[in-house]
Design a protein around this motif. Structure first.
Motif, PDB file in Angstrom:
ATOM      1  N   VAL A 204       0.890  -1.245   0.023  1.00 50.63           N
ATOM      2  CA  VAL A 204      -0.085   0.163  -0.075  1.00 50.63           C
ATOM      3  C   VAL A 204       0.803   1.197  -0.115  1.00 50.63           C
ATOM      4  N   GLY A 205       1.153   1.796  -1.109  1.00 57.05           N
ATOM      5  CA  GLY A 205       2.287   3.064  -1.376  1.00 57.05           C
ATOM      6  C   GLY A 205       3.553   2.554  -0.829  1.00 57.05           C
ATOM      7  N   HIS A 206       4.135   3.057   0.153  1.00 59.64           N
ATOM      8  CA  HIS A 206       5.275   2.950   0.897  1.00 59.64           C
ATOM      9  C   HIS A 206       5.394   1.689   1.847  1.00 59.64           C
ATOM     10  N   LEU A 207       4.069   1.331   2.011  1.00 60.40           N
ATOM     11  CA  LEU A 207       3.729   0.535   3.268  1.00 60.40           C
ATOM     12  C   LEU A 207       3.724  -0.857   2.764  1.00 60.40           C
ATOM     13  N   VAL A 208       3.969  -1.983   3.393  1.00 62.53           N
ATOM     14  CA  VAL A 208       3.395  -3.494   3.204  1.00 62.53           C
ATOM     15  C   VAL A 208       2.790  -3.989   4.345  1.00 62.53           C
ATOM     16  N   ASN A 209       1.552  -4.503   3.944  1.00 57.13           N
ATOM     17  CA  ASN A 209       0.905  -5.280   5.089  1.00 57.13           C
ATOM     18  C   ASN A 209       0.716  -6.748   4.563  1.00 57.13           C
ATOM     19  N   TYR A 210       0.025  -7.482   5.649  1.00 52.17           N
ATOM     20  CA  TYR A 210      -0.092  -9.123   5.364  1.00 52.17           C
ATOM     21  C   TYR A 210      -1.426  -9.323   5.643  1.00 52.17           C
ATOM     22  N   GLY A 211      -2.230 -10.077   4.855  1.00 52.66           N
ATOM     23  CA  GLY A 211      -3.675 -10.289   4.784  1.00 52.66           C
ATOM     24  C   GLY A 211      -3.999 -11.427   3.829  1.00 52.66           C
ATOM     25  N   TYR A 212      -5.270 -11.245   3.603  1.00 53.05           N
ATOM     26  CA  TYR A 212      -5.956 -12.280   2.794  1.00 53.05           C
ATOM     27  C   TYR A 212      -6.810 -11.755   1.995  1.00 53.05           C
ATOM     28  N   GLU A 213      -7.105 -12.045   0.733  1.00 56.85           N
ATOM     29  CA  GLU A 213      -7.918 -11.767  -0.480  1.00 56.85           C
ATOM     30  C   GLU A 213      -8.785 -12.954  -0.850  1.00 56.85           C
ATOM     31  N   GLY A 214      -9.812 -12.601  -1.588  1.00 54.37           N
ATOM     32  CA  GLY A 214     -10.521 -14.006  -1.901  1.00 54.37           C
ATOM     33  C   GLY A 214     -11.276 -14.708  -0.894  1.00 54.37           C
ATOM     34  N   THR A 215     -11.232 -15.783  -0.614  1.00 57.07           N
ATOM     35  CA  THR A 215     -11.761 -16.503   0.507  1.00 57.07           C
ATOM     36  C   THR A 215     -10.715 -17.253   1.285  1.00 57.07           C
ATOM     37  N   THR A 216     -10.780 -17.005   2.476  1.00 54.67           N
ATOM     38  CA  THR A 216      -9.926 -17.842   3.510  1.00 54.67           C
ATOM     39  C   THR A 216     -10.700 -18.235   4.658  1.00 54.67           C
ATOM     40  N   LEU A 217     -10.232 -19.272   5.260  1.00 51.80           N
ATOM     41  CA  LEU A 217     -10.873 -20.145   6.513  1.00 51.80           C
ATOM     42  C   LEU A 217      -9.822 -19.799   7.514  1.00 51.80           C
ATOM     43  N   LEU A 218     -10.365 -19.274   8.611  1.00 53.81           N
ATOM     44  CA  LEU A 218      -9.533 -19.157   9.919  1.00 53.81           C
ATOM     45  C   LEU A 218      -9.680 -20.320  10.732  1.00 53.81           C
ATOM     46  N   PRO A 219      -9.180 -21.582  11.108  1.00 51.46           N
ATOM     47  CA  PRO A 219      -9.647 -22.662  11.604  1.00 51.46           C
ATOM     48  C   PRO A 219      -9.049 -22.397  13.127  1.00 51.46           C
ATOM     49  N   VAL A 220      -9.917 -22.921  14.113  1.00 50.90           N
ATOM     50  CA  VAL A 220      -9.581 -23.091  15.592  1.00 50.90           C
ATOM     51  C   VAL A 220      -9.811 -24.360  16.037  1.00 50.90           C
ATOM     52  N   PRO A 221      -8.847 -24.957  16.718  1.00 51.79           N
ATOM     53  CA  PRO A 221      -8.802 -26.239  17.212  1.00 51.79           C
ATOM     54  C   PRO A 221      -9.564 -26.258  18.504  1.00 51.79           C
ATOM     55  N   ILE A 222     -10.598 -27.044  18.713  1.00 54.45           N
ATOM     56  CA  ILE A 222     -11.341 -27.284  20.270  1.00 54.45           C
ATOM     57  C   ILE A 222     -11.131 -28.356  20.817  1.00 54.45           C
ATOM     58  N   THR A 223     -10.796 -28.176  22.149  1.00 52.72           N
ATOM     59  CA  THR A 223     -10.404 -29.092  22.960  1.00 52.72           C
ATOM     60  C   THR A 223     -11.662 -29.495  23.721  1.00 52.72           C
ATOM     61  N   VAL A 224     -11.843 -30.878  23.856  1.00 49.06           N
ATOM     62  CA  VAL A 224     -13.037 -31.568  24.558  1.00 49.06           C
ATOM     63  C   VAL A 224     -12.595 -32.287  25.783  1.00 49.06           C
ATOM     64  N   THR A 225     -13.094 -31.819  27.013  1.00 47.94           N
ATOM     65  CA  THR A 225     -12.671 -32.641  28.271  1.00 47.94           C
ATOM     66  C   THR A 225     -13.884 -33.481  28.705  1.00 47.94           C
ATOM     67  N   GLN A 226     -13.396 -33.966  29.758  1.00 48.19           N
ATOM     68  CA  GLN A 226     -14.662 -35.069  30.375  1.00 48.19           C
ATOM     69  C   GLN A 226     -15.797 -34.099  31.029  1.00 48.19           C
ATOM     70  N   ASP A 227     -15.415 -33.084  31.306  1.00 44.30           N
ATOM     71  CA  ASP A 227     -16.494 -32.013  31.903  1.00 44.30           C
ATOM     72  C   ASP A 227     -17.601 -31.665  30.689  1.00 44.30           C
ATOM     73  N   MET A 228     -17.664 -32.032  29.548  1.00 47.26           N
ATOM     74  CA  MET A 228     -18.615 -31.764  28.529  1.00 47.26           C
ATOM     75  C   MET A 228     -19.994 -32.492  28.891  1.00 47.26           C
ATOM     76  N   ARG A 229     -20.842 -31.753  28.944  1.00 45.57           N
ATOM     77  CA  ARG A 229     -22.424 -32.483  29.601  1.00 45.57           C
ATOM     78  C   ARG A 229     -23.257 -31.871  28.309  1.00 45.57           C
ATOM     79  N   PRO A 230     -23.531 -32.602  27.420  1.00 46.00           N
ATOM     80  CA  PRO A 230     -24.784 -32.133  26.652  1.00 46.00           C
ATOM     81  C   PRO A 230     -25.850 -31.685  27.510  1.00 46.00           C
ATOM     82  N   SER A 231     -26.736 -30.950  26.880  1.00 43.92           N
ATOM     83  CA  SER A 231     -28.062 -30.518  27.702  1.00 43.92           C
ATOM     84  C   SER A 231     -28.995 -31.810  27.451  1.00 43.92           C
ATOM     85  N   PRO A 232     -29.690 -32.088  28.254  1.00 40.97           N
ATOM     86  CA  PRO A 232     -30.754 -33.329  28.585  1.00 40.97           C
ATOM     87  C   PRO A 232     -31.807 -33.009  27.263  1.00 40.97           C
TER      88      PRO A 232
END
Length: 711
Positions: A92-120
């Motif tokens: 961008v002019g005299h600057l440089v940035n880092y990013g995404y164009e088009g389509t991108t997915l930002l994935p996030v890992p999920i940790t599931v513990t023994q405390d997980m209790r689904p709603s009855p």
């Protein structure tokens, strides 16, 4: 948006997608083995950009802002960090940035513990996300969205497997480390050499050797992103030299970098050797004169409220209290009170004592709430009028109380038959206690209503000394009880009351239905706070409670057996599903905007949105509201949904913001205090460059048009 879907599927799809003029963002899930401890579970935000628009990487570069994800997950689930895909350079002019164009997915890992209790009550887990991103082209626009999806616990969730696999493939792989190599100087690392940083990477795969690699620094603020990088290979070792940023203000002991060869990328954390040059000069300090002025200002308390201002607040409180009797939320209790007056018939003394006791109960309840509010505020709590109904526990307790009253009025049971021997006549010997308690109950249910004249008076309480503030609350109670006190002590008013007779029993049973209608409203309010599971759990508990009170009204052995069984069921239900009632959830996500039938859009309120709109030269209309505020809901269903009003808003390009105070929100409380208010509804219209204008608590289209037309 997924407009082809209908019913609950369409609603769920809408909540997982936010669409603006620049991006389409969607919350996705990937759980190919179901949700359970040790199983792979991923969530992700997929952002599809319009052409030439982009969002930013974890290190946005010389400008920009990284996308942030704030999760609200069920117990037993925790979110990790974003597995950032490799970005691209965005000059961008005299600057440089880092990013995404088009389509991108930002994935996030999920940790599931023994405390997980689904709603009855549901085989699915509610996943909620609030995301914020900066989207830029030639201009930059901050955006945000609230997302929700239902994640099945059993079975496979892999509809977007290709998207997640592509994101996993685009994520940089960690370079292997050899701890023993550090002692011999053969490990990867970085060294400061004057005004440059020299990188040395070992362990890159064979297919990358000899190629020109792209570099993306994860550690921000260290290198000059726009400067040329020199790189070379010495056998299996890749070296690069980069210029330090002239605005560098950190000297880290370790830097993280990503290097890429096309779609393949690797990440390394490099210890830094050498001596860092001096950092840029810190920002200028506040001048001594300004610091002294700020100190004096901080020591200066709020200006004292004049006697005239206090008397005006008292007058407004009396008038507002009187008008509270016209609010629909107060009617069920007061209708029963009128029956009580009629029961006394021609006994003026009993009627007068009942009216005085009722007044005492009303004033005492207002003083209690006012004292509690002032005490909590003095202790630093951010509270306002109606604060008690921001608690799911209080809402549930009121629903239980009104259910009991409704069942009693309907004739299902009598309180006297449920009491131990000798207690049944207590109410008959002390009828004034009943009158006082009905006054307390009237205040409890009236508190969500802020009648005209009450808003300014309650706002003034914040600036008054405690004694004067409590006097304002007492004036509210006097105003609310005044009509009934006048009827009770004025002999001629007795001529207006109907004579006692059989009609009173029928009227009493009729009044059970307004009580049950109030329970419906309270369950709806709790649903806004604790979600659909919480509302369903409360209904189940109310059914169990109704069974118990019915059983206790029986005679003989049936009372003992059925009463004990009902008590066990109620206790078990309270332990099993009771926590669902008290759980406070985020408000239902409806996307970045909520559309009205006329095409006007309401957005969630925030101070930043107000300032952005005013800076762009657009007027702002803010609806400070709450689900438990009946006046708010009336205005929302009438004036604020009027097509002509919304057309006027659209014609003047008014930004419509809604500040939802259903749950406690210190930011909204502070904003109300700045406007001199302590409860909702409050309606604020602000034109660019002008002071905000507050509209009446009960809105009309004419008042809004008049406010919009002011010069």
């Amino acid at each position: 948006m997924a407009t082809a879907l209908t019913g609950q599927d369409a609603q769920a799809a809408d909540r997982s997608v936010v669409t603006t003029e620049r991006v389409r963002a969607e919350l996705l899930a990937h759980a190919p083995e179901g949700v359970g401890p040790g199983r792979p579970v991923w969530l992700g935000l997929r952002i599809s950009h319009q052409p030439q628009w982009h969002t930013y990487w974890r290190n946005p570069g010389d400008s920009g802002l990284a996308t942030t994800l704030s999760w609200r997950l069920p117990a037993g689930l925790s979110a990790g960090e974003i597995a950032w895909p490799v970005p691209r350079r965005l000059p961008v002019g005299h600057l440089v940035n880092y990013g995404y164009e088009g389509t991108t997915l930002l994935p996030v890992p999920i940790t599931v513990t023994q405390d997980m209790r689904p709603s009855p009550l549901s085989p699915q887990l509610k996943i909620q996300l609030k995301a914020q991103w900066l989207v830029c082209k030639t201009e930059c626009i901050p955006e945000e969205g609230e997302f929700e999806l239902q994640l099945p616990v059993q079975g496979s969730t892999a509809l977007h497997a290709n998207d997640f696999q592509a994101a996993f493939g685009a994520a940089p792989r960690a370079l292997p480390t050899n701890p023993s190599a550090a002692a011999t100087g053969l490990a990867s690392g970085a060294r400061v050499e004057g005004q440059a940083l020299r990188l040395e990477l070992r362990g890159l795969p064979l297919e990358a050797r000899g190629k020109t690699l792209a570099l993306f620094p994860e550690t921000a603020g260290v290198i000059d992103n726009a400067s040329a990088m020199t790189q070379s290979w010495q056998g299996a070792v890749w070296t690069a030299q980069l210029s330090l940023s002239p605005q560098r203000d950190v000297s880290p002991g370790q830097v993280s970098v990503v290097v890429a060869d096309g779609a393949r990328a690797w990440r390394a954390e490099l210890p830094v050797a050498g001596t860092w040059p001096a950092v840029s000069a810190p920002a200028a300090e506040v001048s001594p004169a300004l610091a002294e002025a700020l100190r004096r200002n901080a020591q200066t308390g709020p200006p004292a409220t004049s006697t005239t201002g206090w008397l005006l607040a008292m007058l407004g409180a009396v008038l507002g209290g009187m008008l509270l009797n016209l609010m629909p939320c107060v009617f069920p209790v007061l209708a029963v009170k009128v029956v009580g007056f009629a029961r006394h018939g021609s006994d003026p003394r009993a009627r007068a004592l009942s009216g005085l006791a009722y007044t005492g109960g009303v004033v005492a309840a207002f003083l209690f709430l006012g004292g509690l509010l002032l005490a909590l505020r003095a202790g630093g709590e951010q509270l306002g009028w109606g604060f008690q109904l921001q608690s799911p526990a209080v809402v549930a307790a009121l629903a239980a109380l009104f259910t009991l009253i409704g069942l009693n009025l309907a004739g299902l049971f009598e309180f006297g038959t449920m009491l131990p021997p000798g207690w049944g006549g207590l109410q008959l010997r002390h009828p004034l206690a009943d009158a006082a308690l009905s006054g307390v109950l009237a205040v409890a249910i009236a508190s969500p209503c802020t009648a005209p004249f009450m808003g300014a008076s309650l706002g003034a309480v914040v600036t008054l000394p405690p004694a004067q503030g409590l006097a304002v609350f007492a004036a509210l109670g006097v105003g609310m009880a005044a009509p009934y006190l006048a009827i009770s002590v004025w002999p001629r008013a007795g001529q207006w009351l109907p004579r006692p007779g059989p009609w009173m029993d029928q009227f009493r049973r009729l009044m059970a239905f307004p009580m049950f209608a109030t329970v419906v409203w309270l369950v709806w309010v709790l649903g806004q706070q604790s979600g659909i599971d919480g509302a369903a759990a409360l209904l189940a508990l109310l059914v169990a409670m109704a069974w118990l009170v019915w059983a206790l009204g029986l005679n003989g052995r049936s009372r003992l057996v059925l009463g004990l069984l009902a008590a066990v069921v109620l206790a078990a239900a309270a332990l099993w599903i009771g926590p669902l009632v008290l759980r406070e959830e985020a408000p239902p996500a409806t996307g970045a905007q909520a559309s009205s039938r006329s095409g006007a859009t309401w957005q969630p309120w925030s101070p930043e949105r107000v300032q952005q709109a005013l800076a762009a030269g657009r007027p702002v209309f803010v609806d400070f509201t709450a689900a438990w505020c009946v006046t708010c809901q009336y205005n929302k269903a009438t004036t604020l949904s009027d097509p002509s009003v919304l057309a006027d808003f659209a014609a003047r390009q008014v930004v419509l913001l809604r500040a939802d105070w259903t749950r406690r929100d210190p930011t909204i409380t502070a904003a109300l205090g700045a406007l001199g208010r302590s409860g909702v509804p409050v309606y604020q219209l602000q034109m660019p460059g002008k002071d905000p204008v507050l509209l009446p608590e009960v809105l009309s289209p004419a008042e809004i048009r008049q406010a919009l037309s002011r010069p």
